[in-house]
Design a protein around this motif. Structure first.
Motif, mmCIF file in Angstrom:
data_model
loop_
_atom_site.group_PDB
_atom_site.id
_atom_site.type_symbol
_atom_site.label_atom_id
_atom_site.label_comp_id
_atom_site.label_asym_id
_atom_site.label_seq_id
_atom_site.Cartn_x
_atom_site.Cartn_y
_atom_site.Cartn_z
ATOM 1 N N UNK A 80 73.995 -1.823 89.846
ATOM 2 C CA UNK A 80 73.665 -0.468 90.271
ATOM 3 C C UNK A 80 74.182 0.561 89.269
ATOM 4 N N UNK A 81 73.838 1.802 89.518
ATOM 5 C CA UNK A 81 74.201 2.868 88.591
ATOM 6 C C UNK A 81 75.634 3.334 88.805
ATOM 7 N N UNK A 82 76.071 4.215 87.943
ATOM 8 C CA UNK A 82 77.392 4.819 88.082
ATOM 9 C C UNK A 82 77.296 5.964 89.084
ATOM 10 N N UNK A 135 70.896 3.838 81.039
ATOM 11 C CA UNK A 135 70.980 4.899 82.041
ATOM 12 C C UNK A 135 70.651 6.238 81.399
ATOM 13 N N UNK A 162 73.650 10.366 87.038
ATOM 14 C CA UNK A 162 72.971 9.258 86.387
ATOM 15 C C UNK A 162 71.724 8.825 87.135
ATOM 16 N N UNK A 163 70.753 8.336 86.384
ATOM 17 C CA UNK A 163 69.637 7.622 86.980
ATOM 18 C C UNK A 163 70.117 6.243 87.415
ATOM 19 N N UNK A 164 69.259 5.498 88.063
ATOM 20 C CA UNK A 164 69.657 4.205 88.621
ATOM 21 C C UNK A 164 69.683 3.083 87.599
ATOM 22 N N UNK A 165 69.196 3.358 86.421
ATOM 23 C CA UNK A 165 69.284 2.358 85.366
ATOM 24 C C UNK A 165 68.012 1.555 85.189
#
Lengths: 115, 115
Positions: A42-44, B89, B105-108
């Motif tokens: 998952x993202x930060x 990201x 941040x976006x979710x990647x």
């Protein structure tokens, strides 16, 4: 480039104990530091913003009494996970904003596992 | 507050092909858009960034474009190599002078480059 050091890089603790994670800017002064949490794949997610000498600003949904943040100097911020539970297991990353250049540098991250 | 959407979540390309990752943001006040590359278990590394007064920026095989009106920005990687495989990201924030607001941040995007 500038270096941000995080310690410990990994920690295993028992449920109910507290864990402190340090974030240090090694060769620059950080006016602001940020703490993030990252679950696997998952993202930060930003947890809080820490400014030297003042109280941290927490994001919505983050318990300030559970995640204690202290930014006592321009080179050190600490995150203490109090009364840790298994659901607190995660990858915690800090970043530091260089006051003179405005650049953002990330720490190596700390992997917390709560048994 | 700011909201950043990132697509696709996974991207698989053949070595030598190009890869494009797209992000949109919601807060028109955001003026700083960095891209980070994160390898498994490691810290995010800034690979390129762009400010809102610029429409495009290029650094060797990496380029970023920004459409401020439409509030979207994209990462372009040309001549991809296996070592480009990582999670990427996008992020958005307000940056003014030497200060920077929170990075959202976006979710990647998990990029896989097949030899």
């Amino acid at each position: 480039g500038a270096v941000v050091s995080q310690h410990p890089s990994w920690v295993i603790c028992k449920s109910g104990t507290s864990v402190k994670i340090e974030c240090r800017s090694l060769d620059f002064q950080a006016t602001t530091m940020f703490w993030y949490r990252q679950f696997p794949k998952q993202s930060l997610m930003l947890m809080a913003t820490s400014n030297e000498g003042s109280k941290a600003t927490y994001e919505q949904g983050v318990e300030k009494d559970k995640f204690l943040i202290n930014h006592a100097s321009l080179t050190l911020s600490t995150l203490t996970v109090t009364s840790a539970h298994p659901e607190d297991s995660s990858f915690y990353i800090c970043s530091a904003l260089a006051g003179n250049t405005g650049e953002l540098f990330f720490g190596e991250g700390s992997r917390l596992t709560v048994l | 507050g700011e909201n950043v959407e990132q697509h696709p979540s996974t991207l698989s390309v053949q070595e030598g092909d190009s890869a494009v990752i797209k992000c949109t943001y919601s807060d028109s006040a955001s003026n700083y858009f960095p891209w980070y590359k994160q390898e498994l278990g490691k810290r995010p590394q800034l690979i390129i960034d762009i400010r809102s007064n610029v429409g495009e920026k290029k650094d060797q095989r990496i380029a970023v474009t920004l459409n401020k009106t439409a509030k979207h920005f994209s990462l372009h990687i040309t001549e991809t190599q296996p070592e480009d495989s990582a999670v990427y990201f996008c992020a958005a924030s307000m940056r003014y002078g030497g200060s920077q607001g929170n990075l959202i941040f976006g979710k990647g995007t998990k990029l896989s480059v097949k030899p």
